[in-house]
Scaffold this active site. Structure first.
Site, PDB file in Angstrom:
ATOM      1  N   TRP A  29       0.861  -1.184   0.000  1.00  0.00           N
ATOM      2  CA  TRP A  29       0.000   0.000   0.000  1.00  0.00           C
ATOM      3  C   TRP A  29       0.898   1.234   0.000  1.00  0.00           C
ATOM      4  O   TRP A  29       1.875   1.291   0.734  1.00  0.00           O
ATOM      5  CB  TRP A  29      -0.854  -0.063   1.263  1.00  0.00           C
ATOM      6  CG  TRP A  29      -1.973   0.924   1.352  1.00  0.00           C
ATOM      7  CD1 TRP A  29      -3.226   0.777   0.817  1.00  0.00           C
ATOM      8  CD2 TRP A  29      -1.981   2.170   2.048  1.00  0.00           C
ATOM      9  NE1 TRP A  29      -4.002   1.867   1.127  1.00  0.00           N
ATOM     10  CE2 TRP A  29      -3.254   2.741   1.878  1.00  0.00           C
ATOM     11  CE3 TRP A  29      -1.026   2.881   2.782  1.00  0.00           C
ATOM     12  CZ2 TRP A  29      -3.620   3.978   2.427  1.00  0.00           C
ATOM     13  CZ3 TRP A  29      -1.380   4.096   3.314  1.00  0.00           C
ATOM     14  CH2 TRP A  29      -2.663   4.634   3.143  1.00  0.00           C
ATOM     15  N   HIS A 103      -7.574   3.605   2.577  1.00  0.00           N
ATOM     16  CA  HIS A 103      -7.958   3.628   1.164  1.00  0.00           C
ATOM     17  C   HIS A 103      -7.805   5.023   0.555  1.00  0.00           C
ATOM     18  O   HIS A 103      -8.187   6.015   1.157  1.00  0.00           O
ATOM     19  CB  HIS A 103      -9.405   3.160   1.010  1.00  0.00           C
ATOM     20  CG  HIS A 103      -9.863   3.089  -0.422  1.00  0.00           C
ATOM     21  ND1 HIS A 103      -9.202   2.345  -1.378  1.00  0.00           N
ATOM     22  CD2 HIS A 103     -10.896   3.690  -1.064  1.00  0.00           C
ATOM     23  CE1 HIS A 103      -9.819   2.488  -2.544  1.00  0.00           C
ATOM     24  NE2 HIS A 103     -10.850   3.299  -2.375  1.00  0.00           N
ATOM     25  N   TRP A 104      -7.238   5.057  -0.662  1.00  0.00           N
ATOM     26  CA  TRP A 104      -7.087   6.299  -1.433  1.00  0.00           C
ATOM     27  C   TRP A 104      -8.124   6.361  -2.544  1.00  0.00           C
ATOM     28  O   TRP A 104      -8.432   5.345  -3.171  1.00  0.00           O
ATOM     29  CB  TRP A 104      -5.714   6.342  -2.109  1.00  0.00           C
ATOM     30  CG  TRP A 104      -4.530   6.419  -1.213  1.00  0.00           C
ATOM     31  CD1 TRP A 104      -3.621   5.419  -0.967  1.00  0.00           C
ATOM     32  CD2 TRP A 104      -4.083   7.552  -0.476  1.00  0.00           C
ATOM     33  NE1 TRP A 104      -2.644   5.863  -0.105  1.00  0.00           N
ATOM     34  CE2 TRP A 104      -2.911   7.171   0.215  1.00  0.00           C
ATOM     35  CE3 TRP A 104      -4.578   8.854  -0.309  1.00  0.00           C
ATOM     36  CZ2 TRP A 104      -2.198   8.050   1.039  1.00  0.00           C
ATOM     37  CZ3 TRP A 104      -3.877   9.728   0.506  1.00  0.00           C
ATOM     38  CH2 TRP A 104      -2.704   9.326   1.176  1.00  0.00           C
ATOM     39  N   ASP A 120     -12.992   6.247  -7.741  1.00  0.00           N
ATOM     40  CA  ASP A 120     -12.683   5.320  -6.651  1.00  0.00           C
ATOM     41  C   ASP A 120     -12.439   3.932  -7.240  1.00  0.00           C
ATOM     42  O   ASP A 120     -13.340   3.332  -7.829  1.00  0.00           O
ATOM     43  CB  ASP A 120     -13.856   5.292  -5.662  1.00  0.00           C
ATOM     44  CG  ASP A 120     -13.518   4.595  -4.356  1.00  0.00           C
ATOM     45  OD1 ASP A 120     -12.647   3.698  -4.368  1.00  0.00           O
ATOM     46  OD2 ASP A 120     -14.129   4.926  -3.327  1.00  0.00           O
ATOM     47  N   CYS A 162      -4.672   0.960  -4.455  1.00  0.00           N
ATOM     48  CA  CYS A 162      -5.480   2.182  -4.577  1.00  0.00           C
ATOM     49  C   CYS A 162      -4.608   3.416  -4.812  1.00  0.00           C
ATOM     50  O   CYS A 162      -4.974   4.297  -5.603  1.00  0.00           O
ATOM     51  CB  CYS A 162      -6.377   2.367  -3.349  1.00  0.00           C
ATOM     52  SG  CYS A 162      -5.520   2.260  -1.764  1.00  0.00           S
TER      53      CYS A 162
END
Length: 212
Positions: A29, A103-104, A120, A162
């Site tokens: 991540w 989460h991005w 998204d 993400c």
């Protein structure tokens, strides 16, 4: 000074440590530092001559959630936000003022289209944080009537990409609005772009003088 985790690259307002750069090497991540570095690169190199775009780094986006209107106004005035047609926010689901989150996603204000477009890569999991940010900044940006538009976009194939999707989508949209001056009609991102981006970022960091 952190000798166990030395600095790889200082670039404008971004500072990458060796541990940050390592995140690009594997299925990891991406943290605030990597996204901030890339937004600094887009602002100061790739789009430095484009006055229509403004890239808001993750740390600043996160802080905006907790600012009052006078603080927001100062930041936007310093960056001539009122004159920018397209403003990119790298958005996190983090609910504290510290770095973090899970989460991005990408929120983009398009003044010509009077809309906040939300991209998204994991369903609509960041819809609530994005709408909260919109309600926070729209008055200071003078776009009180702007609509929220969740957009169909390429979905991530795992639980950790993400941040790479946000980086790729930011550049994909910036290239598109550079040409067409709207977001409507944007083609879907190709998975090949996402798969090659980590190695491209590593090469970019080295080309700017970063240490591996």
């Amino acid at each position: 000074m952190n000798k166990s985790d030395p600095i790889s690259l200082s670039f404008h307002d971004a500072c990458l440590r060796m541990s940050d750069v390592q995140l690009l090497r594997g299925p990891q991540w991406l943290n605030d530092q990597i996204l901030s570095f890339y937004y600094e690169y887009l602002s100061h190199i790739k789009y430095k001559n484009n006055d229509d775009v403004y890239f808001v780094t993750p740390e600043v986006t996160q802080c905006m959630k907790y600012m009052d209107d006078s603080e927001l106004k100062i930041i936007f005035e310093e960056n001539n936000a009122a004159l920018k047609s397209f403003i990119f926010f790298a958005l996190n689901d983090n609910e504290t003022a510290e770095a973090g989150g899970t989460h991005w996603s990408l929120l983009v204000l398009s003044r010509p289209e009077k809309s906040f477009f939300h991209f998204d890569s994991y369903g609509n999991s960041n819809s609530i944080p994005s709408m909260e940010l919109i309600s926070k900044v729209k008055d200071s940006l003078g776009v009180r009537q702007a609509k929220f538009r969740p957009m169909r976009c390429l979905q991530q194939a795992n639980g950790y990409d993400c941040g790479i999707h946000v980086i790729c989508m930011t550049e994909h949209i910036a290239d598109y609005v550079n040409r067409y001056e709207v977001i409507e009609g944007l083609p879907l991102l190709h998975m090949d772009t996402v798969l090659s981006k980590r190695s491209e970022l590593l090469k970019l960091i080295i080309s700017l003088g970063g240490r591996e």
